[in-house]
Write an enzyme that holds these catalytic residues in place. Structure first.
Site, PDB file in Angstrom:
ATOM      1  N   LYS A   9      -3.493  19.836  61.315  1.00  0.00           N
ATOM      2  CA  LYS A   9      -3.181  21.311  60.915  1.00  0.00           C
ATOM      3  C   LYS A   9      -2.875  21.208  59.288  1.00  0.00           C
ATOM      4  O   LYS A   9      -2.006  20.418  58.815  1.00  0.00           O
ATOM      5  CB  LYS A   9      -2.015  21.737  61.458  1.00  0.00           C
ATOM      6  N   SER A  25     -17.977  30.925  57.018  1.00  0.00           N
ATOM      7  CA  SER A  25     -17.012  29.286  56.953  1.00  0.00           C
ATOM      8  C   SER A  25     -15.856  29.721  56.103  1.00  0.00           C
ATOM      9  O   SER A  25     -15.588  30.556  55.526  1.00  0.00           O
ATOM     10  CB  SER A  25     -17.911  28.478  56.708  1.00  0.00           C
ATOM     11  N   THR A  57     -13.800  29.392  62.699  1.00  0.00           N
ATOM     12  CA  THR A  57     -14.977  29.513  61.703  1.00  0.00           C
ATOM     13  C   THR A  57     -15.186  27.696  61.834  1.00  0.00           C
ATOM     14  O   THR A  57     -14.657  26.987  62.443  1.00  0.00           O
ATOM     15  CB  THR A  57     -14.610  29.963  60.611  1.00  0.00           C
ATOM     16  N   TYR A  58     -15.903  27.423  60.740  1.00  0.00           N
ATOM     17  CA  TYR A  58     -16.241  25.973  60.632  1.00  0.00           C
ATOM     18  C   TYR A  58     -15.940  25.871  58.984  1.00  0.00           C
ATOM     19  O   TYR A  58     -15.912  26.547  58.181  1.00  0.00           O
ATOM     20  CB  TYR A  58     -17.619  25.653  60.796  1.00  0.00           C
ATOM     21  N   GLY A  73     -18.115  34.849  54.126  1.00  0.00           N
ATOM     22  CA  GLY A  73     -18.794  35.899  54.928  1.00  0.00           C
ATOM     23  C   GLY A  73     -17.816  36.664  55.777  1.00  0.00           C
ATOM     24  O   GLY A  73     -16.914  37.136  55.091  1.00  0.00           O
ATOM     25  N   ALA A  74     -17.969  36.860  57.069  1.00  0.00           N
ATOM     26  CA  ALA A  74     -17.125  37.787  58.043  1.00  0.00           C
ATOM     27  C   ALA A  74     -15.813  37.558  57.702  1.00  0.00           C
ATOM     28  O   ALA A  74     -14.776  38.364  57.777  1.00  0.00           O
ATOM     29  CB  ALA A  74     -17.600  37.972  59.303  1.00  0.00           C
ATOM     30  N   ALA A  75     -15.364  36.250  57.532  1.00  0.00           N
ATOM     31  CA  ALA A  75     -14.017  36.003  57.589  1.00  0.00           C
ATOM     32  C   ALA A  75     -13.187  36.205  56.280  1.00  0.00           C
ATOM     33  O   ALA A  75     -11.941  36.462  56.343  1.00  0.00           O
ATOM     34  CB  ALA A  75     -14.085  34.296  57.598  1.00  0.00           C
TER      35      ALA A  75
END
Length: 113
Positions: A9, A25, A57-58, A73-75
């Site tokens: 974390k 990502s 995501t990655y 991107g979408a994130a």
């Protein structure tokens, strides 16, 4: 029995960039990745403390020492620059192994170790 447990974390870092025109990502400073025992390509859950969004995501490796936390991107629609986020990864392990496993948890200051 195998169970899913907290592996790593990165607690409370600030989003430094949001790039909607990217495939997807999260880009993370390589120093933070090393400290948190995370790697490029690893699946992560991102929790936005400012708006309550949670998404998966990655990881893409970011420039070492840059403090970069960039949603791609979408994130990029889930966070804005300046939001405080938590980045979490989980591991699957044997129940007995999980009892003694110690996750890597870091608390960066100003996105630096």
């Amino acid at each position: 029995m195998m169970i899913e447990v907290l592996k790593s974390k990165i607690h409370c870092v600030k989003v430094t960039e949001a790039n909607l025109n990217y495939i997807g990502s999260i880009t993370i400073d390589e120093d933070l990745l090393d400290a948190a025992n995370m790697i490029a390509g690893e699946k992560v859950e991102v929790v936005n403390n400012n708006n309550g969004e949670r998404f998966e995501t990655y990881i893409i490796k970011g420039e070492r020492g840059s403090g970069c936390i960039c949603l791609n991107g979408a994130a990029a629609r889930k966070c804005i620059v300046g939001d405080t986020i938590i980045i979490i990864s989980y591991g699957i392990m044997d129940f007995e192994e999980a009892k003694v496993f110690t996750p890597s948890v870091i608390f960066p200051k100003d996105n630096k170790i």
